[in-house]
Structures are given as structure tokens and as C-alpha cells.
Design a protein around this motif. Sequence first.
Motif, PDB file in Angstrom:
ATOM      1  N   ASP A  78     -25.399  -7.251  13.430  1.00 59.72           N
ATOM      2  CA  ASP A  78     -25.379  -5.851  13.001  1.00 59.72           C
ATOM      3  C   ASP A  78     -24.122  -5.175  13.532  1.00 59.72           C
ATOM      4  OD1 ASP A  78     -26.303  -3.385  12.006  1.00 59.72           O
ATOM      5  OD2 ASP A  78     -27.368  -2.920  13.866  1.00 59.72           O
ATOM      6  N   LEU A  79     -23.793  -4.007  12.993  1.00 62.19           N
ATOM      7  CA  LEU A  79     -22.740  -3.189  13.576  1.00 62.19           C
ATOM      8  C   LEU A  79     -23.133  -2.818  15.007  1.00 62.19           C
ATOM      9  CD1 LEU A  79     -22.087  -0.768  10.582  1.00 62.19           C
ATOM     10  CD2 LEU A  79     -20.635  -2.687  11.290  1.00 62.19           C
ATOM     11  N   ALA A  80     -22.164  -2.873  15.916  1.00 63.62           N
ATOM     12  CA  ALA A  80     -22.392  -2.514  17.328  1.00 63.62           C
ATOM     13  C   ALA A  80     -23.549  -3.285  17.937  1.00 63.62           C
ATOM     14  CB  ALA A  80     -22.634  -1.007  17.472  1.00 63.62           C
ATOM     15  N   ALA A  81     -23.742  -4.520  17.507  1.00 66.36           N
ATOM     16  CA  ALA A  81     -24.910  -5.274  17.956  1.00 66.36           C
ATOM     17  C   ALA A  81     -24.857  -5.661  19.422  1.00 66.36           C
ATOM     18  CB  ALA A  81     -25.081  -6.530  17.102  1.00 66.36           C
ATOM     19  N   HIS A  82     -23.667  -5.683  19.999  1.00 71.03           N
ATOM     20  CA  HIS A  82     -23.565  -6.212  21.363  1.00 71.03           C
ATOM     21  C   HIS A  82     -22.816  -5.240  22.282  1.00 71.03           C
ATOM     22  CE1 HIS A  82     -25.414  -9.806  19.842  1.00 71.03           C
ATOM     23  NE2 HIS A  82     -24.485  -9.899  18.904  1.00 71.03           N
ATOM     24  N   THR A  83     -21.583  -5.536  22.635  1.00 66.84           N
ATOM     25  CA  THR A  83     -20.871  -4.753  23.652  1.00 66.84           C
ATOM     26  C   THR A  83     -20.782  -3.274  23.296  1.00 66.84           C
ATOM     27  OG1 THR A  83     -19.553  -6.716  24.168  1.00 66.84           O
ATOM     28  CG2 THR A  83     -18.746  -4.602  24.990  1.00 66.84           C
ATOM     29  N   GLY A 108     -24.174  -5.576  28.532  1.00 71.37           N
ATOM     30  CA  GLY A 108     -23.131  -5.868  27.557  1.00 71.37           C
ATOM     31  C   GLY A 108     -22.046  -6.692  28.211  1.00 71.37           C
ATOM     32  N   VAL A 109     -21.430  -7.560  27.440  1.00 71.45           N
ATOM     33  CA  VAL A 109     -20.362  -8.421  27.961  1.00 71.45           C
ATOM     34  C   VAL A 109     -19.022  -7.861  27.511  1.00 71.45           C
ATOM     35  CG1 VAL A 109     -19.375 -10.730  27.976  1.00 71.45           C
ATOM     36  CG2 VAL A 109     -21.861 -10.433  27.975  1.00 71.45           C
ATOM     37  N   ARG A 110     -18.219  -7.442  28.481  1.00 74.85           N
ATOM     38  CA  ARG A 110     -16.910  -6.870  28.184  1.00 74.85           C
ATOM     39  C   ARG A 110     -15.871  -7.986  28.091  1.00 74.85           C
ATOM     40  NH1 ARG A 110     -19.080  -2.878  32.169  1.00 74.85           N
ATOM     41  NH2 ARG A 110     -18.418  -4.291  33.781  1.00 74.85           N
ATOM     42  N   PRO A 111     -15.126  -8.047  27.004  1.00 75.33           N
ATOM     43  CA  PRO A 111     -14.091  -9.076  26.845  1.00 75.33           C
ATOM     44  C   PRO A 111     -12.768  -8.582  27.430  1.00 75.33           C
ATOM     45  CG  PRO A 111     -14.333  -7.871  24.808  1.00 75.33           C
ATOM     46  CD  PRO A 111     -15.276  -7.227  25.791  1.00 75.33           C
ATOM     47  N   LEU A 112     -12.516  -8.864  28.691  1.00 78.60           N
ATOM     48  CA  LEU A 112     -11.329  -8.357  29.369  1.00 78.60           C
ATOM     49  C   LEU A 112     -10.224  -9.407  29.358  1.00 78.60           C
ATOM     50  CD1 LEU A 112     -13.065  -6.677  32.442  1.00 78.60           C
ATOM     51  CD2 LEU A 112     -12.591  -5.716  30.177  1.00 78.60           C
ATOM     52  N   LEU A 113      -9.001  -8.920  29.265  1.00 77.18           N
ATOM     53  CA  LEU A 113      -7.848  -9.813  29.329  1.00 77.18           C
ATOM     54  C   LEU A 113      -7.794 -10.431  30.717  1.00 77.18           C
ATOM     55  CD1 LEU A 113      -5.388 -10.679  27.588  1.00 77.18           C
ATOM     56  CD2 LEU A 113      -4.083  -8.942  28.807  1.00 77.18           C
ATOM     57  N   ASP A 114      -7.814 -11.741  30.796  1.00 74.40           N
ATOM     58  CA  ASP A 114      -7.900 -12.425  32.086  1.00 74.40           C
ATOM     59  C   ASP A 114      -6.559 -12.339  32.822  1.00 74.40           C
ATOM     60  OD1 ASP A 114      -8.570 -13.920  34.236  1.00 74.40           O
ATOM     61  OD2 ASP A 114      -9.112 -15.728  33.131  1.00 74.40           O
ATOM     62  N   ASP A 115      -6.528 -11.468  33.861  1.00 77.22           N
ATOM     63  CA  ASP A 115      -5.312 -11.358  34.673  1.00 77.22           C
ATOM     64  C   ASP A 115      -5.461 -12.093  36.004  1.00 77.22           C
ATOM     65  OD1 ASP A 115      -7.056  -9.734  36.030  1.00 77.22           O
ATOM     66  OD2 ASP A 115      -5.952  -7.873  35.688  1.00 77.22           O
ATOM     67  N   GLU A 116      -6.504 -12.942  36.091  1.00 71.91           N
ATOM     68  CA  GLU A 116      -6.738 -13.834  37.236  1.00 71.91           C
ATOM     69  C   GLU A 116      -6.973 -13.084  38.533  1.00 71.91           C
ATOM     70  OE1 GLU A 116      -3.571 -16.679  37.361  1.00 71.91           O
ATOM     71  OE2 GLU A 116      -4.130 -17.576  35.450  1.00 71.91           O
TER      72      GLU A 116
END
Length: 511
Positions: free
Chosen positions: A53-58, A331-339
Motif C-alpha cells: 500500500d501507499l506509505a505501508a512501511h517507513t 519503521g525501518v529507516r534507510p540511512l546512507l551507511d557512513d560507517e
Amino acid sequence: MLEAHPGETGEATPKNGEAPFDLVVIGGGINGVGIANDAAGRGLSVLLCDQHDLAAHTSSASSKLIHGGLRYLEHFEFRLVHEALGEREVLLRKAPHIIWPLRFVLPHRRHLRPRWMLRAGLFLYDHLGARTTLPGSNALRLDTQGPLQSRFTHAFEYSDCWADDARLVVLNAVQARALGADIRTRTRCVSARREHGLWQVRLQIAGGEIETVQARALVNASGPWAADVIEQVVADRSPHGVRLVQGSHIVVPQLYADPHAYILQNEDQRIVFVIPYEQHFSLVGTTDLDFQGDPADSSPTPAEERYLLDVVNAHFKRQLTLQDIHHRYAGVRPLLDDEDDNPSAVTRDYTLAVDAPGNEAPLLSVFGGKLTTYRRLAEAALEKLEPWMDGGPPWTASHALPGGNFKTQAQLREELMAQFDWLSPLQIARYVCSYGTLCRQFLDGARKPEDLGEDFGNGLTEREVDYLCEREWAVTRDDILWRRSKLGLHLSAAQQSRLADYLQARASGTA
């Protein structure tokens, strides 16, 4: 030419036919619908698909805030904070029905951050971005009559905004469709390959049927699945690593009657928000926990729930237990991995990566991002695609989202109460805060409560449910109770079951 409020009414026919789309967007979260809406308003032909669905997750599992991110200043994220602070005012104008100002109280804890540091941070927060309507920060002296424990004697107060995150997504999709975009929920992109200068994109609907569409450009805005789409759908290597960080929230009985929110400092240098929520509750969050697995299956861990309760109990007189948790979500945030070793310190800024070897049909992938900056991210994405697209200029900053063409919530409530005086004030207030002027679409012609059909509970009527199914892509009970609204907090198990039965009968044509 755009109307004064594009997408307010009407549904344009998608511009597909046999011609290729200008853009196919994968992902129905806030960044995907933001890009689709912006592109459609520039005259580009757009198809957006999402496997759920729209906005189903994060995008429906956030802290519900439009904010600059006060704590990001400690990590020197000045560009991000500046952009986000400016967007607060823009989004307030665009969506006064689902976004409104909120004052935050920050209790001072001397051993965590000295008062001069908080003053300096709030001074920057007041002046780093445009602020024309929101009041600035100030210091407070607390008394013993408030909800906080008596050991807290000083605090600071500042402004940000509350938002209905999932409805922000849906309203962008509604506007995009009215501008010609083809919005397809429950449609999974199974593969995408370049052939003869175009993307050949294979889409699978819920029943299993496969359709192939062509596109001049492909946008990967799939959030936590961004790297997976590149590797599994496009069959390429992701240019960036994605670090999945789970943020969990709990909903508890209302902790205090005041209309402001609290931002609480914790011993681990993190902060936790306590926000007035749905009249009778308080929303508490969030956490930062590295996540492994399928983002669609995220849920708060027992340790996260105890963590949030411990922070609240360290500040408020009223003490909470696990039994006080009325609802929970993650919710799972997809963050740019800066280590960075600390999940809380990982940048919340976004990166747009364009892959177009030999000037072939481009793939634009979105990494990171925040609810607050979705509109600016969309503008940046269209700017990146300009060498391949012949669209119009930016437009979204000056146009309201559907339902947002009114002056104040109070004025709209008065107008609706005069026209529909048989509706309860609480029902009208919910319509205003969810739909704005769009509620007239399902109230049109009604003269008495019976005209709205069956009431499933808390004023959710058959007319409203039919509207959500026909105009806002709602299919299931959860679509309606947790994303198109938050009525899942208010309806009993029996009422929710009755709604599910109605939706099933409606889908089969027997309702």
C-alpha cells in the motif's frame, strides 16, 4: 498550465497508451510519491508502483513530525537542518489540514548538556532557516504543579510541527493522479532492463499477471529496499551501502492535558519525544537500533519498549508499565551507511545517485531522506534528471495539497458545522484534520446521518469508507484504520471485524 490547487478534484487519464512513460517510480513512500507528483506537475508522464500500500512501511511509522532536527546540530548537519527548517513553513502552507504548529518543551538536565549549549543550539535553530509564522524559542521556569517530576526546575521551549505522515503520502499521490500520473499499489516491479535506449519494466499485480511498460528514466525510491532493487530488479551493483535502522514508538494513555510536546534527554545522549496523539493518547519515540531482515516485518523489541518507558518514567510523575502500552509500531529507516558506530549519529541527509553509462536511460536511486525534506528531495531528483527530461519548472512550493485550500482549520470547521449541523463537532474536527475540503466529496448531498450509511464506529461511515476505496487506493482494514486514519486506536475488535467484512463484501460486489 497548473490550476491554483492542482489535484483538488478530478482524475485525469494517465498518459500511457503505447508511448513510453517519462518516469517509472518504484516505491510508494513519501519520496516516491513526492517525485511522482513533482514530475507530473511539470507535464511528464509518470507511473508509480508499490508492492504494498501507499506509505505501508517507513512513511507511516515515523514520529509524525515536520522538524529541522534539533539534535542533528550536534552532528554538524547544518545543511540538512537549514533545508528542513525552511520546509516547515512551506509545508504548513501546503497542507494546513494535516500539518500544524507544535511547541516542544526541553527539560534541562545539567549533567547531560549545559544550559549555554542548549541556548546556543536553540539560537541556531531559530535563525538557521526561514521562520515567518512559527514563534522562536524561550527559557521556562518549571513549577511543581506540572506533569514533570519536581527535580526539573528549568526548561526551554521551541517550535516545530506535527504531521499525519501517511496522509501526506496519500495526498501527494492523489494530486499526482489528478495531474496525469498512473498510481499502482499492490504492484511489484520484478525486473527492469535497458533496451534500445529505454527501460523495459516488468510489473506484477497481486494476482500474478505480468505487464511490461517502457520508460525513459527509472526512479528507485524504494526506501529500505533501495539496494535490493538495484541488485535484484536492475541486476547491478548499488553505488552506496544502506544502513537499516529501526525506530520504534509506543502509544500510551495521555500523560498530561497540555497541548505541547516534550523532548527528553537521556543518559545515552539520545532524545525521546512525547507527543499529544489522537486526543486520548501520548506518542513516545523513537529508538535507533540496527536492523537485519525484511523491513516489512519490523516490530518493536521488548528492550526498545522498556527503553522508552524508562526514559518517560525518569521525567514524568506518572509512572508507566508495559501494561500501559496501547499500541506499538516500528519503521525501518534507510540511512546512507557512513560507517558510524552509533546508529543515532548516522546522517539523516539524502543522496541521489544517477547511473547512466554511456548516456543511456538513467536510473536515479534515492538513499536516505526525511519526511520533512521530501519536497526538496523531489526537486533535486528532477534537477538530476533534466538532461533526459523536458519538463517544466519547479512548482510544488506554491501549490496546496488536495484539501488544503482553506485559511484556517477553525474557519473550515465553522463552515462545515453550519452546512452539516447534524454532524458532531468531533466528527467534523476529524474530517478537517484528515481531509480538509476533500471531505465535501463524501458529504455531498447528505442531509442527515443516515445518508452516510453504516457507522462502523467513531464516526467512520460507509460513505467515507467508499471514498477511501474509490479515491485513495484503500483495500484492507489496515489501509483505512492505520494509514488513511488512525481509527485503529478507537475502534473495538468487533467494530474492526465488521469493517473487514464490509470491505470483503464490497470487493466481491455483494456489499
